[in-house]
Design a protein around this motif. Structure first.
Motif, PDB file in Angstrom:
ATOM      1  N   THR A 192      39.563  56.393  44.759  1.00  0.00           N
ATOM      2  CA  THR A 192      38.779  55.377  44.065  1.00  0.00           C
ATOM      3  C   THR A 192      39.716  54.315  43.504  1.00  0.00           C
ATOM      4  O   THR A 192      40.905  54.578  43.269  1.00  0.00           O
ATOM      5  N   THR A 193      39.196  53.116  43.304  1.00  0.00           N
ATOM      6  CA  THR A 193      40.003  52.016  42.755  1.00  0.00           C
ATOM      7  C   THR A 193      39.872  52.018  41.233  1.00  0.00           C
ATOM      8  O   THR A 193      38.768  51.905  40.701  1.00  0.00           O
ATOM      9  N   SER A 195      42.014  51.144  37.207  1.00  0.00           N
ATOM     10  CA  SER A 195      43.045  50.393  36.495  1.00  0.00           C
ATOM     11  C   SER A 195      44.267  51.286  36.280  1.00  0.00           C
ATOM     12  O   SER A 195      44.154  52.395  35.741  1.00  0.00           O
ATOM     13  N   LYS A 229      45.481  47.278  39.697  1.00  0.00           N
ATOM     14  CA  LYS A 229      44.669  48.422  40.122  1.00  0.00           C
ATOM     15  C   LYS A 229      45.390  49.220  41.214  1.00  0.00           C
ATOM     16  O   LYS A 229      46.251  48.698  41.923  1.00  0.00           O
ATOM     17  N   VAL A 230      44.982  50.473  41.340  1.00  0.00           N
ATOM     18  CA  VAL A 230      45.502  51.348  42.385  1.00  0.00           C
ATOM     19  C   VAL A 230      44.340  52.115  43.001  1.00  0.00           C
ATOM     20  O   VAL A 230      43.301  52.308  42.369  1.00  0.00           O
ATOM     21  N   ILE A 231      44.530  52.521  44.279  1.00  0.00           N
ATOM     22  CA  ILE A 231      43.542  53.374  44.934  1.00  0.00           C
ATOM     23  C   ILE A 231      44.124  54.782  44.980  1.00  0.00           C
ATOM     24  O   ILE A 231      45.083  55.036  45.721  1.00  0.00           O
ATOM     25  N   LYS A 343      50.158  49.255  45.063  1.00  0.00           N
ATOM     26  CA  LYS A 343      49.111  48.570  44.308  1.00  0.00           C
ATOM     27  C   LYS A 343      47.928  48.245  45.212  1.00  0.00           C
ATOM     28  O   LYS A 343      48.077  48.076  46.421  1.00  0.00           O
ATOM     29  N   TYR A 344      46.764  48.148  44.592  1.00  0.00           N
ATOM     30  CA  TYR A 344      45.581  47.673  45.322  1.00  0.00           C
ATOM     31  C   TYR A 344      45.588  46.153  45.300  1.00  0.00           C
ATOM     32  O   TYR A 344      45.705  45.540  44.242  1.00  0.00           O
ATOM     33  N   GLN A 345      45.485  45.572  46.491  1.00  0.00           N
ATOM     34  CA  GLN A 345      45.468  44.108  46.590  1.00  0.00           C
ATOM     35  C   GLN A 345      44.269  43.688  47.425  1.00  0.00           C
ATOM     36  O   GLN A 345      44.099  44.140  48.559  1.00  0.00           O
ATOM     37  N   GLU A 346      43.462  42.849  46.853  1.00  0.00           N
ATOM     38  CA  GLU A 346      42.298  42.358  47.582  1.00  0.00           C
ATOM     39  C   GLU A 346      42.743  41.376  48.666  1.00  0.00           C
ATOM     40  O   GLU A 346      43.625  40.556  48.453  1.00  0.00           O
TER      41      GLU A 346
END
Length: 351
Positions: A192-193, A195, A229-231, A343-346
């Motif tokens: 899940t994504t 913070s 954010k991280v997944i 890191k989560y990157q859109e």
């Protein structure tokens, strides 16, 4: 030369070239001379045919003999040999394929031997580590049955000890079950994504409460931005942190124990550092601490126990998150474990 090419050459030599030769002879020489030349021709054809048959037979029979011997070795379980490709024809390619099959069979056999050895070691370790708390539980239960715990204080202490030893057994069994799932890739990850600052902040608070109750000083620092954010699978990543800290506590040899946790921004990754002031790890052991079943203390009489799979579980979970883990240590000063996750990157629709 390909086998097909060899057959074509043989056919040309035996059939077509003699026909051309005879046509030229009949139009060039007298009839009497033609008869003599025909006899010579038959001798030449016989010799040529014999040599061509031997050439083709040798190019096929020798490799087939090697393959037959190789097949016999494999049937008998002997994989310590080599099949060399000595030609570039179809038979040579078959030899190469046979050699690749042999290498794969040998690798699989060695992997199975290593797997069986590790399983035997795991069973031995778990059996030893389960025997210790079971022996203690039996001793305290017998004490209660024999009336040794003749005061409420003693009874309370005996029951608490039994409860703690039962918990140790439960942890060992859970660790073994988790390892089995990890080793067969059957862990149901729930990514899940979230913070990074909030998640690791919650982990830090939980560790602070746990370590404070054990008299261990805990220091936490988080430099992440609020929007980073991280997944991750929150449960499994928390298991990574808890396993590392539990390992630190297990080998803590100082009365004033200290554990630190720091979360850093390192470009495309988040780096988590978990340090302690324990006894440290020897340089010769450091490269192997994440290997399955590896224990820096080889003695099974060690009071530290452990199945030797805790850090291998940690490594597997981190890698399943697309990250990496390593450690630095100094004997007598302590150990620091590092692991990174991306890191989560859109990404925009155009990209």
């Amino acid at each position: 030369m390909k086998l097909k090419t060899k057959l074509i050459v043989a056919f040309m030599s035996v059939m077509i070239l003699p026909m051309i030769f005879m046509t030229v002879v009949m139009h060039t020489f007298a009839p009497r001379e033609v008869g003599e030349l025909q006899q010579l021709y038959m001798i030449v054809v016989f010799i040529t045919t014999t040599m061509l048959i031997y050439w083709i037979y040798r190019s096929v029979s020798l490799p087939l003999a090697k393959l037959q011997k190789a097949a016999r070795n494999i049937k008998e379980g002997n994989l310590d040999f080599e099949i060399r490709q000595e030609s570039d024809d179809e038979i040579g390619q078959l030899c190469q394929d046979f050699e690749e099959m042999r290498l794969r069979l040998k690798a699989n056999a060695e992997e199975k031997v290593a797997f069986d050895r590790e399983n035997k070691e795991l069973i031995s370790n778990i059996s030893h580590d389960l025997k210790t708390p079971i022996t203690a539980i039996k001793g305290y239960v017998e004490g209660i049955m024999d009336g040794v715990a003749d005061t409420p204080e003693k009874m309370d202490r005996y029951i608490k000890t039994i409860y703690n030893k039962a918990n140790e057994m439960d942890l060992l069994i859970n660790e073994l079950t988790l390892y089995s799932k990890i080793d067969t890739n059957r862990i149901p990850y729930n990514f899940t994504t979230i913070s990074a600052k909030d998640y690791f902040g919650d982990c830090g608070e939980d560790l602070h409460m746990e370590l404070e109750s054990k008299g261990v000083e805990f220091t936490y620092r988080n430099d992440m931005e609020e929007d980073c954010k991280v997944i991750v699978d929150p449960e499994q990543l928390r298991r990574v942190i808890n396993n590392i800290v539990s390992n630190s506590l297990k080998y803590m040899d100082k009365p004033n124990g200290k554990v630190t946790m720091e979360v850093k921004d390192v470009g495309d990754f988040i780096q988590i550092e978990l340090g302690d002031n324990g006894k440290g790890i020897a340089a010769k052991d450091l490269p192997y601490i994440f290997d399955r079943f590896y224990r820096t203390d080889a003695s099974r009489n060690s009071s530290k126990g452990g199945s030797g799979i805790g850090l291998s579980i940690v490594k597997k979970i981190v890698e399943e998150h697309g990250g990496n883990i390593w450690a630095t240590s100094e004997e007598g000063a302590g150990t620091t474990m590092y692991f990174v996750i991306r890191k989560y990157q859109e990404v925009s629709i155009d990209e």
